[in-house]
Enzyme design. Sequence first.
Site, PDB file in Angstrom:
ATOM      1  N   TRP A 147      -3.901   4.309   0.866  1.00  0.00           N
ATOM      2  CA  TRP A 147      -4.357   5.122   1.995  1.00  0.00           C
ATOM      3  C   TRP A 147      -5.370   6.188   1.583  1.00  0.00           C
ATOM      4  O   TRP A 147      -6.227   6.602   2.388  1.00  0.00           O
ATOM      5  CB  TRP A 147      -3.170   5.771   2.710  1.00  0.00           C
TER       6      TRP A 147
ATOM      7  N   SER B 175       0.844  -1.187   0.000  1.00  0.00           N
ATOM      8  CA  SER B 175       0.000   0.000   0.000  1.00  0.00           C
ATOM      9  C   SER B 175       0.880   1.237   0.000  1.00  0.00           C
ATOM     10  O   SER B 175       2.090   1.168   0.255  1.00  0.00           O
ATOM     11  CB  SER B 175      -0.914  -0.026   1.232  1.00  0.00           C
ATOM     12  N   CYS B 176       0.282   2.406  -0.274  1.00  0.00           N
ATOM     13  CA  CYS B 176       1.017   3.681  -0.221  1.00  0.00           C
ATOM     14  C   CYS B 176      -0.009   4.787  -0.085  1.00  0.00           C
ATOM     15  O   CYS B 176      -0.994   4.638   0.640  1.00  0.00           O
ATOM     16  CB  CYS B 176       1.895   3.855  -1.457  1.00  0.00           C
ATOM     17  N   GLY B 177       0.188   5.913  -0.766  1.00  0.00           N
ATOM     18  CA  GLY B 177      -0.784   6.993  -0.716  1.00  0.00           C
ATOM     19  C   GLY B 177      -1.972   6.759  -1.622  1.00  0.00           C
ATOM     20  O   GLY B 177      -3.120   6.881  -1.208  1.00  0.00           O
TER      21      GLY B 177
END
Length: 285
Positions: free
Chosen positions: A272, A243-245
């Site tokens: 996110w 996952s990330c932004g």
Amino acid sequence: MEYPLVSTQWLEAHLTDPHLVLLDASMETVIGKEPLVYDEPICIPRSRRFDLENVFCDKTSTQIHALPTFEQFIQGIAQLGIEADSVIVIYDNQGIYSSPRAWWTFKVMGFNRVYVLDGGLPQWIEEDRITSSRYQAEGVDYGPTDIDTLADVLQYHPERVMDAEAVLSRIEDAETAIVDARGAPRFLGQVSEPRPGVRSGHIPRSVNLPFAQVLDGNKIKKTSELQAIYQGLAADKSARIFSCGSGITACILILASVAAGHTHPILYDGSWADWGSRTDLPIEC
């Protein structure tokens, strides 16, 4: 999966190969690092523009950078003259930033022979290799691409991507690691998110691996270094969700994971921006 990167030396030697398709997947918006800015248009000769922000994303989705549907992807690559037997090499103008996202999009859609240029455009320029100010697509007729053949040959891999509900169901799974590519201040909820309406913090039980830690300047770190990083981070887990932004830099960690020898990484596509905007989902700080 085979090793996912090629060198600038390899690309220069194969630039005129008839089956090679070179794609520039640079993005206008760069988050999580200080962007490299160019004074004038510049690209590697024979490259075609792979537009992650406007073409190869699902504009009907509420997510910021949703993967395209299989149909959208097929239509897009057909317009770029890509065939089922094409060898795809992808780069971006930040070194390694958005090219892994384009690479993973091809992987999700069933392409096998697709690679990221290690070091990207900055490495190419640093080595004084020839550049161009125009993409090959400008004024080039690629000829017809058989969309039906592409659809028949390629196979969508749903197991390589997850939505929020699927991630939620795996939070308590002892065999699953959720790895977040954002910087530590964002992961720990110490700073506000760059997107309005998104809470600060992280997915419960997730671990933090800022994407810069798998890079060495413009390039990916050596395989032995990547193996050491992942050995110390959720080494005992059989499944890794990244996952990330908004689903872009998580793919840098996926690229590094495959380069380290792992075979079954999974992208949380909404990342996110999706999780943090939903008040029905739990968070930690």
